[in-house]
Design a protein around this motif. Sequence first.
Motif, PDB file in Angstrom:
ATOM      1  N   ALA A  18       0.833  -1.212   0.000  1.00 43.79           N
ATOM      2  CA  ALA A  18       0.000   0.000   0.000  1.00 43.79           C
ATOM      3  C   ALA A  18       0.862   1.254   0.000  1.00 43.79           C
ATOM      4  O   ALA A  18       0.455   2.302  -0.495  1.00 43.79           O
ATOM      5  CB  ALA A  18      -0.922   0.000   1.212  1.00 43.79           C
ATOM      6  N   PHE A  23      -0.136   4.103  -6.766  1.00 44.95           N
ATOM      7  CA  PHE A  23      -1.588   4.262  -6.803  1.00 44.95           C
ATOM      8  C   PHE A  23      -1.976   5.670  -7.248  1.00 44.95           C
ATOM      9  O   PHE A  23      -1.327   6.648  -6.889  1.00 44.95           O
ATOM     10  CB  PHE A  23      -2.202   4.003  -5.418  1.00 44.95           C
ATOM     11  CG  PHE A  23      -2.121   2.573  -4.988  1.00 44.95           C
ATOM     12  CD1 PHE A  23      -2.887   1.604  -5.615  1.00 44.95           C
ATOM     13  CD2 PHE A  23      -1.279   2.188  -3.961  1.00 44.95           C
ATOM     14  CE1 PHE A  23      -2.817   0.279  -5.225  1.00 44.95           C
ATOM     15  CE2 PHE A  23      -1.205   0.868  -3.561  1.00 44.95           C
ATOM     16  CZ  PHE A  23      -1.974  -0.090  -4.190  1.00 44.95           C
ATOM     17  N   VAL A  34      -9.377   3.729  -6.809  1.00 45.10           N
ATOM     18  CA  VAL A  34      -7.948   3.487  -6.664  1.00 45.10           C
ATOM     19  C   VAL A  34      -7.480   2.720  -7.896  1.00 45.10           C
ATOM     20  O   VAL A  34      -7.988   1.652  -8.207  1.00 45.10           O
ATOM     21  CB  VAL A  34      -7.646   2.674  -5.381  1.00 45.10           C
ATOM     22  CG1 VAL A  34      -6.154   2.419  -5.249  1.00 45.10           C
ATOM     23  CG2 VAL A  34      -8.181   3.388  -4.156  1.00 45.10           C
ATOM     24  N   ASN A  36      -4.096   1.190  -9.780  1.00 48.40           N
ATOM     25  CA  ASN A  36      -2.717   0.797  -9.547  1.00 48.40           C
ATOM     26  C   ASN A  36      -1.911   0.967 -10.828  1.00 48.40           C
ATOM     27  O   ASN A  36      -1.965   0.144 -11.739  1.00 48.40           O
ATOM     28  CB  ASN A  36      -2.651  -0.651  -9.056  1.00 48.40           C
ATOM     29  CG  ASN A  36      -1.300  -1.000  -8.506  1.00 48.40           C
ATOM     30  OD1 ASN A  36      -0.300  -0.387  -8.855  1.00 48.40           O
ATOM     31  ND2 ASN A  36      -1.255  -1.996  -7.646  1.00 48.40           N
ATOM     32  N   GLU A  46      -8.199  -1.320 -11.359  1.00 48.02           N
ATOM     33  CA  GLU A  46      -8.881  -0.114 -10.884  1.00 48.02           C
ATOM     34  C   GLU A  46     -10.098  -0.570 -10.076  1.00 48.02           C
ATOM     35  O   GLU A  46     -10.933  -1.340 -10.572  1.00 48.02           O
ATOM     36  CB  GLU A  46      -9.305   0.704 -12.098  1.00 48.02           C
ATOM     37  CG  GLU A  46      -9.881   2.037 -11.777  1.00 48.02           C
ATOM     38  CD  GLU A  46     -10.155   2.832 -13.042  1.00 48.02           C
ATOM     39  OE1 GLU A  46      -9.202   3.419 -13.590  1.00 48.02           O
ATOM     40  OE2 GLU A  46     -11.313   2.833 -13.480  1.00 48.02           O
ATOM     41  N   TYR A  47     -10.187  -0.091  -8.813  1.00 53.65           N
ATOM     42  CA  TYR A  47     -11.244  -0.549  -7.919  1.00 53.65           C
ATOM     43  C   TYR A  47     -11.844   0.626  -7.153  1.00 53.65           C
ATOM     44  O   TYR A  47     -11.198   1.654  -6.967  1.00 53.65           O
ATOM     45  CB  TYR A  47     -10.692  -1.590  -6.937  1.00 53.65           C
ATOM     46  CG  TYR A  47     -10.052  -2.749  -7.649  1.00 53.65           C
ATOM     47  CD1 TYR A  47     -10.830  -3.735  -8.233  1.00 53.65           C
ATOM     48  CD2 TYR A  47      -8.668  -2.836  -7.779  1.00 53.65           C
ATOM     49  CE1 TYR A  47     -10.249  -4.795  -8.915  1.00 53.65           C
ATOM     50  CE2 TYR A  47      -8.084  -3.888  -8.456  1.00 53.65           C
ATOM     51  CZ  TYR A  47      -8.880  -4.861  -9.022  1.00 53.65           C
ATOM     52  OH  TYR A  47      -8.313  -5.897  -9.705  1.00 53.65           O
ATOM     53  N   CYS A  59     -13.868  -2.687  -0.603  1.00 58.59           N
ATOM     54  CA  CYS A  59     -13.262  -2.460  -1.913  1.00 58.59           C
ATOM     55  C   CYS A  59     -13.858  -3.455  -2.895  1.00 58.59           C
ATOM     56  O   CYS A  59     -14.226  -4.572  -2.517  1.00 58.59           O
ATOM     57  CB  CYS A  59     -11.749  -2.645  -1.818  1.00 58.59           C
ATOM     58  SG  CYS A  59     -10.872  -2.392  -3.392  1.00 58.59           S
ATOM     59  N   CYS A  61     -12.319  -5.015  -5.169  1.00 61.69           N
ATOM     60  CA  CYS A  61     -11.312  -5.961  -5.667  1.00 61.69           C
ATOM     61  C   CYS A  61     -11.561  -7.378  -5.128  1.00 61.69           C
ATOM     62  O   CYS A  61     -12.177  -7.551  -4.082  1.00 61.69           O
ATOM     63  CB  CYS A  61      -9.901  -5.498  -5.306  1.00 61.69           C
ATOM     64  SG  CYS A  61      -9.441  -5.790  -3.591  1.00 61.69           S
ATOM     65  N   HIS A  73      -5.695  -1.789  -1.400  1.00 58.25           N
ATOM     66  CA  HIS A  73      -6.357  -0.563  -1.873  1.00 58.25           C
ATOM     67  C   HIS A  73      -6.978   0.193  -0.693  1.00 58.25           C
ATOM     68  O   HIS A  73      -6.863   1.414  -0.596  1.00 58.25           O
ATOM     69  CB  HIS A  73      -7.421  -0.902  -2.920  1.00 58.25           C
ATOM     70  CG  HIS A  73      -6.912  -1.804  -3.980  1.00 58.25           C
ATOM     71  ND1 HIS A  73      -7.229  -3.142  -4.013  1.00 58.25           N
ATOM     72  CD2 HIS A  73      -6.087  -1.567  -5.031  1.00 58.25           C
ATOM     73  CE1 HIS A  73      -6.610  -3.709  -5.039  1.00 58.25           C
ATOM     74  NE2 HIS A  73      -5.905  -2.773  -5.677  1.00 58.25           N
TER      75      HIS A  73
END
Length: 135
Positions: A18, A23, A34, A36, A46-47, A59, A61, A73
């Motif tokens: 993290a 990010f 968020v 990456n 992308e989440y 999240c 993800c 994230h």
Amino acid sequence: MIPVLPEFDPPTRVLKRAQYEAFAFELLDGDVRVRNESYTDPDVHEYRVRIQDGVPESCSCPADASGNGPCKHRVAVAIRPRILELAVKMRVVADGGSTSCGDDDTADLPCECEQLSEALPCWNCIDAGRRKLSE
């Protein structure tokens, strides 16, 4: 210490990722997208992180859905107090309220000052009038 992080108690591996992965953050009606940028195809990484009561609650993800603690994230948002502060303010406005930096209800929002010396508060607090720059 970041105010939200103790609630999460992320594994060291997740906390490190993290911190060092590239990010990019985008505010979405009080939530945070968020992305990456560390990957060659960041569109696939992308989440949406849902913010509830000033905490990255969930999240979109697959790792977060596994239930093995917070994903990288959510932790990435949690360790960035300014992102959380803006998301909370945006949610208040999106819900029909209003906010400004000097409001009493924003005094307890996360702030970078906690990580700085008394002589050098963060610009956001100086700008909002909550702190003065020492001479």
